[in-house]
Design a protein around this motif. Structure first.
Motif, mmCIF file in Angstrom:
data_model
loop_
_atom_site.group_PDB
_atom_site.id
_atom_site.type_symbol
_atom_site.label_atom_id
_atom_site.label_comp_id
_atom_site.label_asym_id
_atom_site.label_seq_id
_atom_site.Cartn_x
_atom_site.Cartn_y
_atom_site.Cartn_z
ATOM 1 N N ASP A 31 0.750 -1.109 0.184
ATOM 2 C CA ASP A 31 0.210 -0.034 -0.006
ATOM 3 C C ASP A 31 0.706 1.028 -0.160
ATOM 4 O O ASP A 31 2.110 1.191 0.147
ATOM 5 C CB ASP A 31 -1.019 -0.106 1.142
ATOM 6 N N LEU A 37 0.817 -6.155 0.917
ATOM 7 C CA LEU A 37 -0.619 -6.505 0.869
ATOM 8 C C LEU A 37 -0.673 -8.282 0.693
ATOM 9 O O LEU A 37 -0.427 -8.640 -0.554
ATOM 10 C CB LEU A 37 -1.227 -5.879 -0.164
ATOM 11 N N ALA A 40 -2.874 -10.532 -2.322
ATOM 12 C CA ALA A 40 -3.483 -9.656 -3.553
ATOM 13 C C ALA A 40 -3.318 -10.671 -4.616
ATOM 14 O O ALA A 40 -2.498 -11.470 -4.936
ATOM 15 C CB ALA A 40 -2.628 -8.539 -3.712
ATOM 16 N N SER A 41 -4.119 -10.243 -5.631
ATOM 17 C CA SER A 41 -4.137 -10.858 -7.190
ATOM 18 C C SER A 41 -3.429 -9.976 -8.017
ATOM 19 O O SER A 41 -3.682 -8.890 -8.169
ATOM 20 C CB SER A 41 -5.634 -11.074 -7.547
ATOM 21 N N ARG A 52 -1.155 -15.123 -6.608
ATOM 22 C CA ARG A 52 -1.429 -14.411 -5.277
ATOM 23 C C ARG A 52 -0.151 -14.136 -4.550
ATOM 24 O O ARG A 52 0.890 -14.938 -4.643
ATOM 25 C CB ARG A 52 -2.319 -15.096 -4.595
ATOM 26 N N SER A 74 -4.858 -6.417 -7.829
ATOM 27 C CA SER A 74 -6.186 -5.955 -7.048
ATOM 28 C C SER A 74 -6.166 -6.635 -5.760
ATOM 29 O O SER A 74 -5.623 -7.729 -5.397
ATOM 30 C CB SER A 74 -7.289 -6.789 -7.943
ATOM 31 N N TYR A 75 -6.775 -5.843 -4.747
ATOM 32 C CA TYR A 75 -6.839 -5.867 -3.277
ATOM 33 C C TYR A 75 -8.292 -5.494 -2.885
ATOM 34 O O TYR A 75 -8.436 -4.105 -3.276
ATOM 35 C CB TYR A 75 -5.496 -5.670 -2.662
ATOM 36 N N TYR A 78 -9.115 -1.662 -2.175
ATOM 37 C CA TYR A 78 -8.025 -0.758 -2.777
ATOM 38 C C TYR A 78 -8.299 -0.695 -4.397
ATOM 39 O O TYR A 78 -9.067 -1.501 -5.043
ATOM 40 C CB TYR A 78 -6.578 -1.367 -2.862
ATOM 41 N N ASP A 161 -15.468 -6.407 -5.807
ATOM 42 C CA ASP A 161 -14.486 -7.338 -5.908
ATOM 43 C C ASP A 161 -14.723 -8.196 -7.280
ATOM 44 O O ASP A 161 -15.344 -7.875 -7.940
ATOM 45 C CB ASP A 161 -14.736 -8.420 -4.537
#
Length: 380
Positions: A31, A37, A40-41, A52, A74-75, A78, A161
């Protein structure tokens, strides 16, 4: 009724090569304060390649073919990040995600008596209504939020999501990060785009695997990706495609529309009783090099008016005819209209559009939705 437009979300990616020639994309996701994070993807848009992050925020995506990609990170809570990369060697990325405004605010859920109706419309436009769509399920519809404008009649949708979709027709689980969705029932106009990651399902037996392979081949043939790749490879006609120019002119009250100067243009009958436009179709086929050119690194689509694309190696789906109110007609060749919103749209050597939002489709390509979509590393 005006036909539905569709925007494909086929972003620029390079295709599959043997794993032993692949590269490694790795890095970290943190972040803005530098905090890792975990989980996360991180994935390459519209492919089967992704990962991940670990608890330390690191990720590794191995066996990536050289080429240009859109890297998506992505998360939850966020803003997703999309970054183009050109991989010519192993690469390390430091990804920083920004928290969404109001992400920590309390969520207030209000009942919506029309939600089920909106959801049906959303799935019809997003997933599709063809034969493959019958076995394509949205697994987490509760995360989709709808916004309806009663003045314009326009429906918008968003999700915080990934949408989880199981496509049992093609054998893929899809995680789709929805960026934009809008649909106007009054005009028939629809547009959506986002970032999908494909995960091949494990077949129960060899028979199911063969059925998936057959369906994937059917989905590929005649698709926009098939068209682009055929165009770039210079074998458009051998692959079953022909292209012609179509001109559309608006009617004016108490006036007569004269045919274009090109005597090879013929009027296309419009089945809409109160249509306010007239379409003229050239009888002459266009050569491929009249609609695209090669520059120093990539290819460029460039044409005015509409491109009338015929795929002659497959017939129209019966469900498509019924949706078009042509249920009594015999299935014919697949016809699509294509229009550029900019004078030029670039595509790479694999036939992937750099700016897919600048291309709109009508007719058959607009009918084919997520249920027919394949990862861009798919090969016959």
């Amino acid at each position: 009724m005006k036909r539905i437009f569709g925007l494909n979300i086929l972003l620029l990616l390079f295709g599959y090569v043997h794993a032993q020639t692949g590269l490694t994309l790795q890095g970290t996701v943190k972040d803005a304060s530098g905090k890792p994070l975990p989980f996360a993807s991180v994935f390459l848009n519209q492919t089967t390649m992704g990962a991940r992050t670990t608890e330390e925020g690191t990720f590794v995506i191995p066996n990536v073919p050289p080429g240009r990609y859109e890297v998506i990170a992505s998360y939850l809570g966020y803003e997703p990040l999309m970054q183009p990369v050109n991989l010519e060697g192993n690469r390390t990325m430091a990804i920083v995600l920004q928290q969404k405004p109001g992400a920590l605010k309390e969520l207030v859920v209000r009942p919506d008596k029309d939600r089920e109706y909106y959801l049906r419309q959303f799935k019809d436009i997003f997933i599709g209504q063809g034969a493959f769509a019958k076995n394509c399920k949205l697994l987490n519809p509760d995360i989709v939020d709808f916004e309806f404008n009663p003045q314009s009649g326009e429906l918008k949708a968003k999700a915080d999501d990934f949408l989880e979709i199981a496509n049992a027709s093609l054998g893929y689980n899809i995680r789709f990060l929805l960026i934009h969705f809008q649909y106007s029932p009054r005009t028939g106009y629809s547009m959506y785009y986002g970032n999908p990651l494909f995960e091949p399902m494990k077949p129960r037996n060899r028979s199911q695997q063969k059925r998936w392979e057959k369906n994937r081949e059917k989905a590929y043939h005649g698709s926009t990706v098939h068209f682009y790749r055929s165009l770039v490879a210079g074998n458009l006609k051998n692959e079953g495609f022909t292209i012609r120019k179509l001109m559309r002119r608006e009617r004016e009250r108490n006036s007569v529309i004269n045919a274009p100067a090109d005597s090879a243009m013929g009027i296309i009958p419009n089945k809409r009783l109160f249509s306010n436009s007239v379409s003229y179709l050239s009888r002459q086929e266009l050569p491929a090099d009249s609609v695209f050119r090669k520059d120093s690194t990539d290819f460029v689509l460039h044409f005015s008016e509409h491109l009338y694309v015929v795929y002659g190696k497959e017939k129209e789906e019966r469900l498509y005819l019924e949706k078009q109110q042509r249920g009594n007609d015999k299935p014919g060749v697949q016809v699509s209209l294509m229009k550029l919103l900019e004078p030029e749209v670039r595509l790479d050597r694999n036939g992937n559009l750099e700016a897919p939002m600048n291309v709109i489709f009508e007719q058959y390509w607009a009918w084919e939705k997520l249920a027919e979509m394949l990862p861009l590393d798919y090969r016959l």
